[in-house]
Scaffold this motif. Structure first.
Motif, PDB file in Angstrom:
ATOM      1  N   THR A  36      49.917  33.928  37.355  1.00  0.00           N
ATOM      2  CA  THR A  36      49.739  34.925  36.309  1.00  0.00           C
ATOM      3  C   THR A  36      50.451  36.193  36.750  1.00  0.00           C
ATOM      4  O   THR A  36      50.770  36.366  37.926  1.00  0.00           O
ATOM      5  CB  THR A  36      48.244  35.229  36.048  1.00  0.00           C
ATOM      6  N   PHE A  37      50.694  37.067  35.799  1.00  0.00           N
ATOM      7  CA  PHE A  37      51.404  38.322  36.034  1.00  0.00           C
ATOM      8  C   PHE A  37      50.585  39.403  35.363  1.00  0.00           C
ATOM      9  O   PHE A  37      50.302  39.311  34.175  1.00  0.00           O
ATOM     10  CB  PHE A  37      52.800  38.210  35.404  1.00  0.00           C
ATOM     11  N   ARG A  38      50.164  40.390  36.137  1.00  0.00           N
ATOM     12  CA  ARG A  38      49.302  41.424  35.569  1.00  0.00           C
ATOM     13  C   ARG A  38      49.613  42.781  36.183  1.00  0.00           C
ATOM     14  O   ARG A  38      50.275  42.878  37.213  1.00  0.00           O
ATOM     15  CB  ARG A  38      47.832  41.081  35.801  1.00  0.00           C
ATOM     16  N   LYS A  39      49.073  43.827  35.526  1.00  0.00           N
ATOM     17  CA  LYS A  39      49.209  45.167  36.077  1.00  0.00           C
ATOM     18  C   LYS A  39      48.464  45.226  37.399  1.00  0.00           C
ATOM     19  O   LYS A  39      47.376  44.670  37.545  1.00  0.00           O
ATOM     20  CB  LYS A  39      48.650  46.215  35.127  1.00  0.00           C
ATOM     21  N   ASN A  90      46.371  47.171  40.386  1.00  0.00           N
ATOM     22  CA  ASN A  90      45.348  48.213  40.414  1.00  0.00           C
ATOM     23  C   ASN A  90      45.174  48.714  41.850  1.00  0.00           C
ATOM     24  O   ASN A  90      45.756  48.163  42.781  1.00  0.00           O
ATOM     25  CB  ASN A  90      44.035  47.715  39.810  1.00  0.00           C
ATOM     26  N   ASP A 126      44.672  46.494  44.794  1.00  0.00           N
ATOM     27  CA  ASP A 126      45.804  45.660  45.213  1.00  0.00           C
ATOM     28  C   ASP A 126      46.718  46.355  46.227  1.00  0.00           C
ATOM     29  O   ASP A 126      47.572  45.699  46.828  1.00  0.00           O
ATOM     30  CB  ASP A 126      46.665  45.271  43.999  1.00  0.00           C
ATOM     31  N   ASN A 130      51.172  53.173  35.644  1.00  0.00           N
ATOM     32  CA  ASN A 130      51.083  51.873  34.947  1.00  0.00           C
ATOM     33  C   ASN A 130      52.346  51.049  35.065  1.00  0.00           C
ATOM     34  O   ASN A 130      52.662  50.248  34.183  1.00  0.00           O
ATOM     35  CB  ASN A 130      50.704  52.068  33.474  1.00  0.00           C
ATOM     36  N   TYR A 183      53.159  45.904  38.973  1.00  0.00           N
ATOM     37  CA  TYR A 183      52.741  44.581  38.494  1.00  0.00           C
ATOM     38  C   TYR A 183      52.675  43.620  39.672  1.00  0.00           C
ATOM     39  O   TYR A 183      53.482  43.708  40.598  1.00  0.00           O
ATOM     40  CB  TYR A 183      53.729  44.031  37.460  1.00  0.00           C
ATOM     41  N   TYR A 224      55.070  41.321  44.064  1.00  0.00           N
ATOM     42  CA  TYR A 224      54.959  42.663  43.491  1.00  0.00           C
ATOM     43  C   TYR A 224      56.294  43.106  42.907  1.00  0.00           C
ATOM     44  O   TYR A 224      57.370  42.746  43.403  1.00  0.00           O
ATOM     45  CB  TYR A 224      54.552  43.680  44.569  1.00  0.00           C
ATOM     46  N   PHE A 238      58.685  36.368  34.083  1.00  0.00           N
ATOM     47  CA  PHE A 238      57.604  37.227  33.571  1.00  0.00           C
ATOM     48  C   PHE A 238      58.160  38.590  33.160  1.00  0.00           C
ATOM     49  O   PHE A 238      57.715  39.172  32.173  1.00  0.00           O
ATOM     50  CB  PHE A 238      56.502  37.406  34.623  1.00  0.00           C
ATOM     51  N   PHE A 277      57.928  40.324  29.550  1.00  0.00           N
ATOM     52  CA  PHE A 277      57.482  41.705  29.375  1.00  0.00           C
ATOM     53  C   PHE A 277      58.450  42.444  28.448  1.00  0.00           C
ATOM     54  O   PHE A 277      58.038  43.145  27.520  1.00  0.00           O
ATOM     55  CB  PHE A 277      57.390  42.396  30.739  1.00  0.00           C
ATOM     56  N   ASN A 330      58.164  41.086  24.864  1.00  0.00           N
ATOM     57  CA  ASN A 330      56.904  41.547  24.259  1.00  0.00           C
ATOM     58  C   ASN A 330      56.953  43.010  23.856  1.00  0.00           C
ATOM     59  O   ASN A 330      56.193  43.448  22.997  1.00  0.00           O
ATOM     60  CB  ASN A 330      55.728  41.301  25.210  1.00  0.00           C
TER      61      ASN A 330
END
Length: 171
Positions: A4-7, A9, A12, A52, A55, A66, A114, A118, A121
């Motif tokens: 998976t690929f996410r922001k 935080n 991390d 933000n 990722y 990363y 990914f 992004f 999207n």
């Protein structure tokens, strides 16, 4: 492998820094000058997360990669010695790194897909990036994934190769 690929935080940061330190050591072992000047560092990661832009690539709940993603936010790209393929909106990525324990499994290419997702999207058809002249691994990935060499940009006094890939947006 469940990726998976996410922001990213704040929790991390420690593992991201570990992954980046591994990549810094790899660059040095390969004789590269990239990332041998105190950059990136934990403050850069924190700034990415605060804005933000950070990722992470996650495999079965574990952070294994990363990168930082920005939209239309790379001032150095306005001073290219060469020509970009497009002049519209773009996604730029920086600080791509994969954990030492996951090298050779195609995860850098997976992360790049990914990043393309992004961009799509966000209705953006251009991805721009740069790398050091001596980063053979990243140069090979750019070549394999259809990125076009556009010229040179300068970061912190160092010239770097600049690339762009145009994506096809789905209607």
């Amino acid at each position: 492998m469940e990726l998976t690929f996410r922001k990213a935080n704040k929790e991390d940061i420690e593992v991201i820094w570990e992954i980046l330190q591994q990549a810094i050591a790899r660059r040095k072992a390969e004789g590269s000058k990239q990332w041998q000047d105190g950059y990136p560092n934990p403050q850069v990661i924190e700034k990415d997360i605060d804005s933000n832009a950070g990722y992470v690539l996650v495999n079965d709940g574990k952070v294994v990669g990363y990168c930082a993603l920005f939209i239309n936010d790379e001032p150095a790209y306005s001073n290219i010695e060469g020509n970009w393929l497009s002049n519209g909106d773009f996604v730029v990525f920086h600080r791509v790194a994969i954990s030492e324990n996951y090298l050779g499994k195609g995860l850098a290419k997976k992360m790049m897909s990914f990043i393309e997702e992004f961009a799509i999207n966000n209705n953006i058809q251009s991805i721009k990036a740069d790398t050091n002249f001596d980063n053979a691994g990243m140069l090979a990935i750019f070549n394999k994934l259809g990125y076009k060499f556009c010229g040179e940009v300068t970061f912190r006094g160092t010239s770097r190769k600049a690339f762009e890939k145009l994506l096809i947006l789905k209607n």
